[in-house]
Design a protein around this motif. Structure first.
Motif, PDB file in Angstrom:
ATOM      1  N   PRO A   1       4.217  -4.727 -10.023  1.00  0.00           N
ATOM      2  CA  PRO A   1       2.803  -5.090  -9.842  1.00  0.00           C
ATOM      3  C   PRO A   1       2.287  -4.742  -8.448  1.00  0.00           C
ATOM      4  CG  PRO A   1       4.166  -7.024  -9.553  1.00  0.00           C
ATOM      5  CD  PRO A   1       5.112  -5.897  -9.909  1.00  0.00           C
ATOM      6  N   LEU A   2       1.079  -4.214  -8.385  1.00  0.00           N
ATOM      7  CA  LEU A   2       0.349  -4.091  -7.126  1.00  0.00           C
ATOM      8  C   LEU A   2      -0.380  -5.417  -6.922  1.00  0.00           C
ATOM      9  CD1 LEU A   2      -0.785  -2.300  -4.776  1.00  0.00           C
ATOM     10  CD2 LEU A   2      -2.687  -1.740  -6.322  1.00  0.00           C
TER      11      LEU A   2
ATOM     12  N   ALA B   1     -11.233  -0.566  -2.534  1.00  0.00           N
ATOM     13  CA  ALA B   1     -10.498   0.068  -1.433  1.00  0.00           C
ATOM     14  C   ALA B   1      -8.996  -0.096  -1.596  1.00  0.00           C
ATOM     15  CB  ALA B   1     -10.953  -0.523  -0.098  1.00  0.00           C
ATOM     16  N   ALA B   2      -8.558  -1.251  -2.074  1.00  0.00           N
ATOM     17  CA  ALA B   2      -7.129  -1.499  -2.259  1.00  0.00           C
ATOM     18  C   ALA B   2      -6.557  -0.548  -3.297  1.00  0.00           C
ATOM     19  CB  ALA B   2      -6.905  -2.941  -2.692  1.00  0.00           C
ATOM     20  N   ALA B   3      -7.266  -0.371  -4.396  1.00  0.00           N
ATOM     21  CA  ALA B   3      -6.785   0.549  -5.429  1.00  0.00           C
ATOM     22  C   ALA B   3      -6.772   1.990  -4.928  1.00  0.00           C
ATOM     23  CB  ALA B   3      -7.661   0.416  -6.675  1.00  0.00           C
TER      24      ALA B   3
ATOM     25  N   LEU C   1       1.671   5.323  -4.600  1.00  0.00           N
ATOM     26  CA  LEU C   1       2.481   4.174  -5.033  1.00  0.00           C
ATOM     27  C   LEU C   1       2.512   4.104  -6.554  1.00  0.00           C
ATOM     28  CD1 LEU C   1       1.148   1.439  -2.546  1.00  0.00           C
ATOM     29  CD2 LEU C   1       3.237   2.801  -2.352  1.00  0.00           C
ATOM     30  N   GLU C   2       3.672   3.769  -7.060  1.00  0.00           N
ATOM     31  CA  GLU C   2       3.828   3.630  -8.507  1.00  0.00           C
ATOM     32  C   GLU C   2       3.743   2.148  -8.877  1.00  0.00           C
ATOM     33  OE1 GLU C   2       7.368   5.471  -9.886  1.00  0.00           O
ATOM     34  OE2 GLU C   2       6.859   7.462  -9.092  1.00  0.00           O
ATOM     35  N   PHE C   3       2.802   1.831  -9.742  1.00  0.00           N
ATOM     36  CA  PHE C   3       2.658   0.440 -10.192  1.00  0.00           C
ATOM     37  C   PHE C   3       2.190   0.432 -11.642  1.00  0.00           C
ATOM     38  CE2 PHE C   3      -1.154   1.827  -7.991  1.00  0.00           C
ATOM     39  CZ  PHE C   3      -2.211   1.416  -8.800  1.00  0.00           C
TER      40      PHE C   3
END
Length: 332
Positions: A180-181, A227-229, A237-239
């Motif tokens: 999870p992110l 912005a976070a996504a 990043l892999e999530f």
């Protein structure tokens, strides 16, 4: 010309104190005297000011509510719930915000000094807990709504942030989502630490340690969720899932994921926190930890009104449980 209590007293041949007692039903009075005063009041058309009546009664029948801002996504919910309870009991509500910083607090302090209200509901303005505690210590009935993990020394109504985040982790794990992110709120709020800990607890119990790289700080706004996504995707990043610390950031993140060609929930399952009414209107509708926001506002208001009636305020925090609402952002 405005008729005053002095005019009534002179016409009735009594003191202003006697007129006040007739108006407020206080003290033993000769019934003939009381009738004479009431007749003069009717004759002159005297209408006592609300402030004067409140002073005589020792009660304003007004509750104050101090909020950081009305712009916060869930503030309208908690305010509306509190107002409904207060007005149902025949009280009025004064609402103060701290959007102008020290100037706002000076205006609020002036109303405190004037005893313009009987008690205070508060969603903590940052840096003001000590001041609010001082008001409580001086005898003002105070109830804090959403302690944000700060555990004040006066009555509060809060919720189970850690348990709610644990439920989010368990739900994602049940779907096989192990990377999870996490889009956090600002760490200066104690509730954010509780949500991080509860979420980590859930994964740890399943033998999964969360990747520190998959944690991005936001500030509870839609833009910070976007912005976070963006940062996570640009960093490669892999999530397979995303847990945001409020619904608004989750909605912002979902917009970016969709524009990047990722499907929700097929590629990334998304969970928010709060479960505001707007969560059901997201695309797709958002799975969320349900924070009992309206119940918190109503419970705090009922506690304050019960205190006016003679019930002591509880010495321990009143904790209302979170629940979990599953929608299409994880259900597929």
């Amino acid at each position: 010309m405005t008729v005053t209590i002095r005019d009534v007293a002179l016409r009735a041949g009594v003191s202003k104190t006697t007129v006040s007692r007739v108006l407020n039903g206080r003290g033993e009075l000769d019934e003939r005297t009381a009738e004479r005063v009431r007749a003069v009041i009717d004759e002159l058309g005297y209408v006592p000011s609300a402030r004067a009546v409140a002073f005589a009664r020792g009660s304003t029948r007004v509750v104050a509510m101090l909020l950081p801002s009305l712009a916060w996504p869930w503030m309208g919910e908690v305010l509306q719930a509190a107002v409904e309870v207060v007005e149902d009991e025949g009280y009025g509500m004064l609402v103060f915000t701290t959007t102008q910083g020290d100037e706002s607090m000076r205006r609020f302090g002036a109303h405190v000094s004037a005893r313009a209200f009987d008690g205070l509901l508060v969603v903590e303005p940052e840096g003001q807990l000590d001041y609010i505690a001082q008001l409580h210590d001086q005898g003002l009935p105070v109830v804090l709504i959403d302690d944000r993990g700060h555990e004040p020394r006066f009555p509060s109504v809060t919720t189970t942030n850690r348990v709610g985040a644990l439920a989010a982790a368990q739900h994602l794990l049940s779907l096989g989502r192990r990377r999870p992110l996490v889009v956090t709120g600002e760490p200066r709020f104690g509730c954010i630490g509780e949500r991080l800990a509860g979420f980590a607890d859930g994964y740890r119990a399943a033998g999964v340690e969360l990747d520190p790289a998959l944690r991005v700080e936001g500030d509870f706004t839609y833009e910070s969720g976007q912005a976070a996504a963006v940062r996570a995707l640009e960093a490669g990043l892999e999530f397979d899932s995303l847990f945001a610390h409020n619904d608004v950031m989750a909605a912002g993140a979902m917009t970016v994921l969709r524009h990047a060609g990722l499907r929700v929930p097929d590629d990334v399952a998304v969970v928010g926190f709060d479960d505001l009414p707007a969560a059901a209107q997201c695309d797709p509708p958002l799975t969320a930890v349900h924070q009992p926001i309206r119940e918190m506002g109503a419970t705090a208001a009922r506690m304050l009104l019960a205190n006016f009636a003679g019930d002591p305020l509880p010495s321990a925090p009143t904790v209302l449980p979170t629940s979990f609402t599953v929608r299409a952002s994880t259900a597929g």
